[in-house]
Scaffold this motif. Sequence first.
Motif, PDB file in Angstrom:
ATOM      1  N   THR A 196       0.694  -1.238  -0.101  1.00 54.03           N
ATOM      2  CA  THR A 196      -0.043  -0.069  -0.036  1.00 54.03           C
ATOM      3  C   THR A 196       0.955   1.371   0.034  1.00 54.03           C
ATOM      4  N   VAL A 197       0.467   2.212  -0.858  1.00 51.69           N
ATOM      5  CA  VAL A 197       1.382   3.305  -0.911  1.00 51.69           C
ATOM      6  C   VAL A 197       0.340   4.512  -0.466  1.00 51.69           C
ATOM      7  N   ARG A 198       0.752   5.169   0.582  1.00 53.11           N
ATOM      8  CA  ARG A 198      -0.051   6.648   0.714  1.00 53.11           C
ATOM      9  C   ARG A 198       0.715   7.813   0.548  1.00 53.11           C
ATOM     10  N   VAL A 199      -0.001   8.792  -0.128  1.00 55.88           N
ATOM     11  CA  VAL A 199       0.979   9.771  -0.559  1.00 55.88           C
ATOM     12  C   VAL A 199       0.008  11.112   0.075  1.00 55.88           C
ATOM     13  N   SER A 200       0.608  12.300   0.198  1.00 53.99           N
ATOM     14  CA  SER A 200       0.175  13.406   0.679  1.00 53.99           C
ATOM     15  C   SER A 200       0.724  14.558  -0.124  1.00 53.99           C
ATOM     16  N   TRP A 201      -0.342  15.264  -0.912  1.00 55.68           N
ATOM     17  CA  TRP A 201       0.411  16.379  -1.725  1.00 55.68           C
ATOM     18  C   TRP A 201      -0.072  17.719  -1.049  1.00 55.68           C
ATOM     19  N   LEU A 202       0.951  18.620  -0.702  1.00 57.99           N
ATOM     20  CA  LEU A 202       0.633  19.778   0.186  1.00 57.99           C
ATOM     21  C   LEU A 202       0.733  20.913  -1.190  1.00 57.99           C
ATOM     22  N   GLY A 236      12.200 -10.443 -12.210  1.00 58.83           N
ATOM     23  CA  GLY A 236      12.087  -9.256 -11.567  1.00 58.83           C
ATOM     24  C   GLY A 236      10.750  -8.718 -12.210  1.00 58.83           C
ATOM     25  N   GLU A 237       9.766  -8.118 -11.442  1.00 54.53           N
ATOM     26  CA  GLU A 237       8.609  -7.568 -11.848  1.00 54.53           C
ATOM     27  C   GLU A 237       8.591  -6.066 -11.568  1.00 54.53           C
ATOM     28  N   GLY A 238       7.951  -5.374 -12.328  1.00 58.38           N
ATOM     29  CA  GLY A 238       7.939  -3.844 -12.106  1.00 58.38           C
ATOM     30  C   GLY A 238       6.909  -3.481 -12.747  1.00 58.38           C
ATOM     31  N   GLY A 239       6.680  -2.056 -12.426  1.00 63.58           N
ATOM     32  CA  GLY A 239       5.523  -1.633 -13.045  1.00 63.58           C
ATOM     33  C   GLY A 239       5.226  -0.127 -12.618  1.00 63.58           C
ATOM     34  N   SER A 240       4.196   0.584 -12.938  1.00 56.97           N
ATOM     35  CA  SER A 240       3.939   1.880 -12.744  1.00 56.97           C
ATOM     36  C   SER A 240       2.516   2.045 -12.343  1.00 56.97           C
ATOM     37  N   ARG A 241       1.917   2.734 -11.395  1.00 57.80           N
ATOM     38  CA  ARG A 241       0.760   2.891 -10.931  1.00 57.80           C
ATOM     39  C   ARG A 241       0.480   4.303 -10.799  1.00 57.80           C
ATOM     40  N   LEU A 242      -0.793   4.862 -10.821  1.00 57.86           N
ATOM     41  CA  LEU A 242      -1.218   6.247 -10.852  1.00 57.86           C
ATOM     42  C   LEU A 242      -2.269   6.449  -9.763  1.00 57.86           C
ATOM     43  N   ILE A 243      -1.875   7.469  -9.042  1.00 57.51           N
ATOM     44  CA  ILE A 243      -2.802   8.044  -8.056  1.00 57.51           C
ATOM     45  C   ILE A 243      -3.188   9.376  -8.310  1.00 57.51           C
ATOM     46  N   LEU A 244      -4.602   9.509  -8.626  1.00 59.89           N
ATOM     47  CA  LEU A 244      -5.222  10.730  -9.067  1.00 59.89           C
ATOM     48  C   LEU A 244      -5.775  11.494  -7.935  1.00 59.89           C
ATOM     49  N   LEU A 245      -5.366  12.734  -7.697  1.00 63.21           N
ATOM     50  CA  LEU A 245      -5.601  13.443  -6.488  1.00 63.21           C
ATOM     51  C   LEU A 245      -6.932  14.387  -7.017  1.00 63.21           C
ATOM     52  N   ALA A 302      -4.484  26.319  -0.796  1.00 63.28           N
ATOM     53  CA  ALA A 302      -2.894  26.525  -0.660  1.00 63.28           C
ATOM     54  C   ALA A 302      -3.052  25.930   1.073  1.00 63.28           C
ATOM     55  N   PHE A 303      -1.980  24.885   0.993  1.00 65.21           N
ATOM     56  CA  PHE A 303      -1.350  24.472   2.520  1.00 65.21           C
ATOM     57  C   PHE A 303      -2.637  23.575   2.997  1.00 65.21           C
ATOM     58  N   GLU A 304      -3.251  23.083   2.365  1.00 62.56           N
ATOM     59  CA  GLU A 304      -4.339  21.989   2.639  1.00 62.56           C
ATOM     60  C   GLU A 304      -4.097  20.737   1.960  1.00 62.56           C
ATOM     61  N   PRO A 305      -3.615  19.679   2.721  1.00 62.35           N
ATOM     62  CA  PRO A 305      -3.122  18.355   1.972  1.00 62.35           C
ATOM     63  C   PRO A 305      -4.173  17.684   1.393  1.00 62.35           C
ATOM     64  N   LEU A 306      -3.740  17.330   0.167  1.00 66.97           N
ATOM     65  CA  LEU A 306      -4.532  16.036  -0.797  1.00 66.97           C
ATOM     66  C   LEU A 306      -3.951  14.850  -0.267  1.00 66.97           C
ATOM     67  N   ASN A 307      -4.721  13.889  -0.101  1.00 64.68           N
ATOM     68  CA  ASN A 307      -4.327  12.442   0.051  1.00 64.68           C
ATOM     69  C   ASN A 307      -4.845  11.435  -0.654  1.00 64.68           C
ATOM     70  N   GLY A 308      -3.971  10.292  -1.066  1.00 70.13           N
ATOM     71  CA  GLY A 308      -4.266   9.516  -1.761  1.00 70.13           C
ATOM     72  C   GLY A 308      -3.655   8.119  -1.495  1.00 70.13           C
ATOM     73  N   GLU A 309      -4.421   7.079  -1.817  1.00 68.36           N
ATOM     74  CA  GLU A 309      -3.593   5.746  -1.658  1.00 68.36           C
ATOM     75  C   GLU A 309      -4.049   4.820  -2.763  1.00 68.36           C
ATOM     76  N   ILE A 310      -3.001   3.777  -2.910  1.00 64.24           N
ATOM     77  CA  ILE A 310      -3.270   2.593  -3.648  1.00 64.24           C
ATOM     78  C   ILE A 310      -2.673   1.283  -3.138  1.00 64.24           C
ATOM     79  N   THR A 311      -3.322   0.179  -3.386  1.00 67.77           N
ATOM     80  CA  THR A 311      -2.950  -0.995  -3.045  1.00 67.77           C
ATOM     81  C   THR A 311      -2.715  -1.931  -4.342  1.00 67.77           C
ATOM     82  N   PHE A 312      -1.543  -2.920  -4.289  1.00 65.17           N
ATOM     83  CA  PHE A 312      -1.452  -3.622  -5.334  1.00 65.17           C
ATOM     84  C   PHE A 312      -0.645  -4.857  -5.073  1.00 65.17           C
ATOM     85  N   PRO A 313      -0.620  -5.846  -5.680  1.00 63.43           N
ATOM     86  CA  PRO A 313      -0.015  -7.125  -5.320  1.00 63.43           C
ATOM     87  C   PRO A 313       1.675  -6.765  -5.703  1.00 63.43           C
TER      88      PRO A 313
END
Length: 157
Positions: A70-76, A99-108, A114-125
Amino acid sequence: MIRRAITRSMVIAGAAVAATVSAPAAAHAHHAEFTPLPVAYSLGENFSVPCSGQLTGAVLTPHDNPGRVTVRVSWLPFFTGECHNAIFVNYWSAAGANGEGGSRLILLPFASRAFEPLNGEITFPMASGGGSMTVATNAVSTTYLDPLANTVRFVVP
């Protein structure tokens, strides 16, 4: 003399028992369940200063959810505006077949204040074992200046 030897033996035995009782239990395979992401700064979409901000977050790999990340992000945002905030999660697993890899996208949310965080989360195998990840915005960011400094390494249970 015998009394002193017995006393000495009792003290040593008592210390051994106390050390055994207070010793921590044998640890199971352990890893950090929480790995913070490096702080990244971005100019924002289309090199725009009004869409600039700071990206923080964490990678979560809990013991009770093996093979999942799970990746949790916060954009300020530094300013108020209508900005397309997309966060790219680029990952690689050393444990996958070849080796496996990839790219995922979190849309906020599109509108930000201003200065109010936007939060997002994604879970993947992700295959159990070692992994690494770089999280970046959809614009020029400090992550692009030195990707290795912004790469986190973690263990997936």
